[in-house]
Write a protein that holds these residues in place. Structure first.
Motif, short mmCIF file in Angstrom:
data_model
loop_
_atom_site.label_atom_id
_atom_site.label_comp_id
_atom_site.label_asym_id
_atom_site.label_seq_id
_atom_site.Cartn_x
_atom_site.Cartn_y
_atom_site.Cartn_z
N GLY A 369 -14.13 -31.90 -9.04
CA GLY A 369 -15.04 -32.21 -10.13
C GLY A 369 -15.17 -30.97 -11.00
N HIS A 370 -15.44 -31.14 -12.27
CA HIS A 370 -15.48 -29.96 -13.13
C HIS A 370 -16.57 -28.99 -12.66
CE1 HIS A 370 -15.23 -27.30 -16.45
NE2 HIS A 370 -16.51 -27.47 -16.71
N GLU A 371 -17.75 -29.55 -12.52
CA GLU A 371 -18.88 -28.72 -12.08
C GLU A 371 -18.61 -28.08 -10.72
OE1 GLU A 371 -23.61 -29.71 -11.36
OE2 GLU A 371 -22.38 -31.09 -12.57
N GLY A 372 -18.04 -28.87 -9.82
CA GLY A 372 -17.75 -28.38 -8.48
C GLY A 372 -16.76 -27.23 -8.51
#
Lengths: 439, 439, 439
Positions: A369-372
């Motif tokens: 995930g981008h945030e991850g």
């Protein structure tokens, strides 16, 4: 050569001087982290934290206690395998680790949490101090039976210092991830210890050969160490990871890797013996290689099968190392590695660094995930405008830096420890408690 | 004198009667605390608690388990150092502690959580029950090898009772703080045990002298006890502190104190022996004094350097005590203190009480914050309009109350245990498993 | 009959094949649970979770680590009581459990958390895998000393499979509650192992009789196992219970039951010996029966006094079993039960199932609260329109299903293990490390 091994004044003075220094330095520098400070309730309101359960203490304390057991019970008992060296294995680990954690709180504090003239310590500092001392325990494994407690204290003083510098270079300059310390703890600790062992080479060590083996009960005591190390390794590799999914994942990966490692270690142990019998040395040691080798990547998206592959391979290589490499090191390179740390920490540490580099390099925002992804590799705010490929390269660089620091540092410290004034045992009294203990 | 040591009917009847009493008393009095009750979800809504993670269980369970290990594994194995008394060390600790925790749940329940005719128990009750039994294990240390299991059960029955009364006086009447129990557990337990030992003095104990020493493996087993006690002591001293910063701080202080204590114990152990050799007795015991001595003040703003000073001093004093005071007590005061509890729990407990009093007296709202100070010493609502100086005086009073209770209580219980009907071993069979165990 | 006990190729191949299969199957099937996945932060927002502390990891990780210690240290050391079988006790437990947990992650995953083609694992999966392996360790206890490591791996492969099927029938079809596994782990494991032991009956086992007893130090090592099992059992019985009050209550009940069990075990041990001496076998084993017997009902409203009654009774029955039933089983039923698992897991497991059924049947919404009752027995949404009486009947049915699965499964597996190709030891080399270990 007949060294004087009566430590009556040297050991007490060394201990008391070191401890007095700790009192002064702690007095000047060390204070509580704000989460351990009674101003915390006000801070909480300030930071809009609604519950005490958000105190970092509750996220990390169970892992801390497990790590603590690993250092003192794990390493301590693992080294009791020698037939008449149990007191020293436990007692010297106790001594060096007790000093080392204090010194590490200071050193790591200056490098990592020094602000407004003070070092602020909390539960994560305690874990990191234990980690740092872990690398000293690794190095001790190569020297077991051949050094005096004074030498160990001197080595701890220097090794903790170098560890912290190396850790600072990796984590703060190269911005490397190394949750379980494959590079900072194991690679560094092992090659540091092996270099010291190389410099302290004793050509006539066969004089104490008979005491260099185990007996039935000493092997059982050693299994206490093995099992607590093996069981708590998931806590070790996850103890300082980000809260939430990262800690959770690090535990799963380590659990899988270690389980796989046991099967391949047993397989090789049996295959390498003419009658197919198992060798306790392998069961005590090689089964742990999976924890070392998965250290760096444990918090990453290595996937459970990835962990199993890493664990399987490291169990095989470690067992082969005990059978073929340790004798080779002694005969050809003049490195006497009492516990075989090269097989348990050295090579698996290198594997861990490589696995970490590859896993980091192949990280994608699809998987994380981008945030991850940003969170996992601290790529926040565009501060470090890195691709994951670049991150992988930096990870790889971390291996070489750790190796270089270990070899150079171990060389210097080895030379210091070679001075004849530290009460080291003569060749014919190595591996023998009687020389330093009332038995 | 030839006592009858066949316990065939006396021991079973004692155990079964005590357990039957537990069934009845638990049936009449003991219920679950509301956080362990299925009405909890409704209570939660009521109290506006939003998450299960707010259940006290999650704040205290990891510490509870560590304390639990300390009592049964820690105390149990620490006492296996005698060459032929391992079964009794482990088995009798197991027995007395298993009974003691049940009786303590009742006693402490009546005094502390009795409401509407019921005692409500939760995880904190379990910790407190273990604490209470800890003081019995301390006292057992002075009597090790010289008493029968029936005597131990009788002693547990009375000591738990007196412990609870003393604890009530200190915590509820004097409003003393004693998180790690330096006064309530260690001072009380040690001087209680020493008084009993004084009354049970055996002038001809030299008849079993040869078994009063350790052998190689028994010392290794004892180190299991030492290490788990040492490692989990931060949990012990923080287990019942306030949530959040107080628990956090208690862990840091205990960690620092214990680390320092190891170095000074090793220093003194070597300095006190002619050839500078280390003595296992000191490593097994004196290294723990730092945990005792920091007990009361662990949750206070003792500061890390304060903890290190306390730990350093107690390691020194404890080791000196083993060398000089224990023989003196035996020869001149007729107190035979098998495990040297006076050095590990007695004096360090007194130090702990004093350190606590001084730390409390010097507390300021500058250091704690106004809210923090009120919270830390329960000075809420103007209910107890105390200055910190006054609090310090009350703390000091707590030491004397504990001592008085221990001496008077120990005297009475000692006289009861002197009755010739409890199956105690004759002088020539002390320190010997064979008398109570099939070996 | 002279079997070939050289395992040189058979053991390595078995281990490597099994591990290779794990790699493939994990690669195809196993992924992280979403709480261990870096998408978690997004999931959190989605599910309106406000804090990382809500991650299931923090509710269960401390219990998981305790369970983990129980399996490897607890079961492993408990079985070191034999005088020359410590390496095998520890090493084979290590091996079978390390394989078993991997296979259990797959099997339980397919049955319980298979979705969209993937098994999702998290901390609860790790606990359940350890639980599953616990039942194999139980069965191993009956066979200790008489089987080869290959036989143990084969047995693990089948037993884990059958365990999972049985567990699925109980938990998912009969909708039975069995938090601490009295039925699924202990009853199933014990009768499975006893059936295998019956089929592998060795009429000439007296040839290795002298090694079938303990010696002094082996009994002390075994106590390490006993104590860690006893101490961590509250974690075992609460590890997978509902968050909050249920976990809290399961701990309290188990704590009480185990404490009571110690007193009645000691009472009976002394009463059953002519001179009133205690027998280490009872102290090592019967004291644990209370944990087994309270397994099913631990999370229910059994009440503390209920737990004490259950614990007291099981200690009595278990000790009687060791004295009278084990010899009877061997002489008359040709079941050679090395560790007496029938007394520690078999009968107490049955008691546990019955206590669970009765407690469930007598549950009322007065005691649990309406919401609490629905939650405790998963009677939600009218999906299962059951009365608690009916729930009690289903609980009882679960006992019989577990027994049937154990007998049939154990029969089949026993026949497989009887094949002469697994390197089993000849009668005169049973209970002897030398046959499989370099000593």
């Amino acid at each position: 050569m007949a060294w004087n091994t009566n430590l009556r004044w040297r050991l007490p003075l060394t201990c008391l001087l070191l401890e007095a220094a700790m009192v002064v330095l702690f007095g000047v520098f060390v204070r509580y982290d704000y989460e351990a400070d009674p101003h915390w309730p006000e801070e909480k309101r300030h930071k809009n934290i609604i519950s005490d359960s958000e105190n970092d203490f509750y996220y990390r304390y169970p892992s801390f206690q497990d790590v603590h057991v690993m250092i003192f019970v794990g390493f301590g008992f693992l080294m009791t395998f020698l037939q008449r060296y149990g007191f020293s294995a436990l007692g010297f680990t106790f001594l060096l680790a007790a000093f080392g954690i204090q010194w590490a709180l200071l050193m790591q504090g200056w490098f990592h949490s020094f602000k407004d003239g003070y070092i602020r310590i909390g539960v994560e500092s305690l874990i990191n101090a234990d980690f740092c001392v872990g690398s000293v325990c690794v190095a001790f494994g190569a020297l077991l039976g051949k050094v005096s407690p004074i030498q160990l204290l001197i080595m701890t003083l220097f090794q903790v210092t170098l560890f912290t510098v190396n850790e600072f270079i990796l984590l703060n300059l190269l911005l490397v991830k190394d949750a379980g310390g494959s590079m900072t703890i194991h690679t560094f600790g092992a090659y540091f210890g092996l270099t010291v062992a190389w410099i302290l080479y004793r050509p006539n060590l066969q004089q104490s050969k008979e005491r260099q083996s185990s007996v039935y009960y000493s092997d059982l005591f050693a299994m206490i160490g093995t099992l607590f190390l093996w069981l708590y390794w998931p806590s070790f590799n996850s103890a300082v990871s980000n809260h939430g999914d990262a800690q959770h994942r690090a535990v799963i990966n380590t659990y899988c890797s270690l389980a796989a490692c046991v099967l391949t270690s047993v397989a090789l142990s049996s295959a390498l013996q003419k009658k197919g019998k198992l060798d306790m040395v392998h069961i005590q040691n090689a089964t742990l290689a999976g924890g070392v080798a998965v250290g760096t990547a444990a918090e990453m998206m290595l996937m459970p099968y990835g962990s199993i592959i890493v664990g399987s391979i490291s169990g095989i290589i470690s067992t082969l190392g005990f059978t073929y490499l340790t004798p080779f090191l002694e005969t050809h390179l003049k490195i006497q590695d009492t516990c075989g740390i090269h097989n348990l920490h050295g090579i698996p540490g290198l594997i861990g660094g490589i696995v970490g580099a590859v896993t980091a390099a192949s990280a994608t925002s699809e998987v994380y995930g981008h945030e991850g992804l940003v969170h996992a590799f601290d790529l926040e705010g565009g501060k470090y405008n890195r691709t994951t490929q670049l991150q992988g390269s930096f990870q790889a660089a971390g291996i070489f830096v750790s190796l270089a620091m270990a070899l150079v540092g171990g060389g210097i410290v080895g030379i210091i420890l070679k001075l004849p004034c530290w009460g080291q045992p003569p060749d014919e009294n190595c591996f023998e408690d009687e020389i330093y203990w009332e038995v």
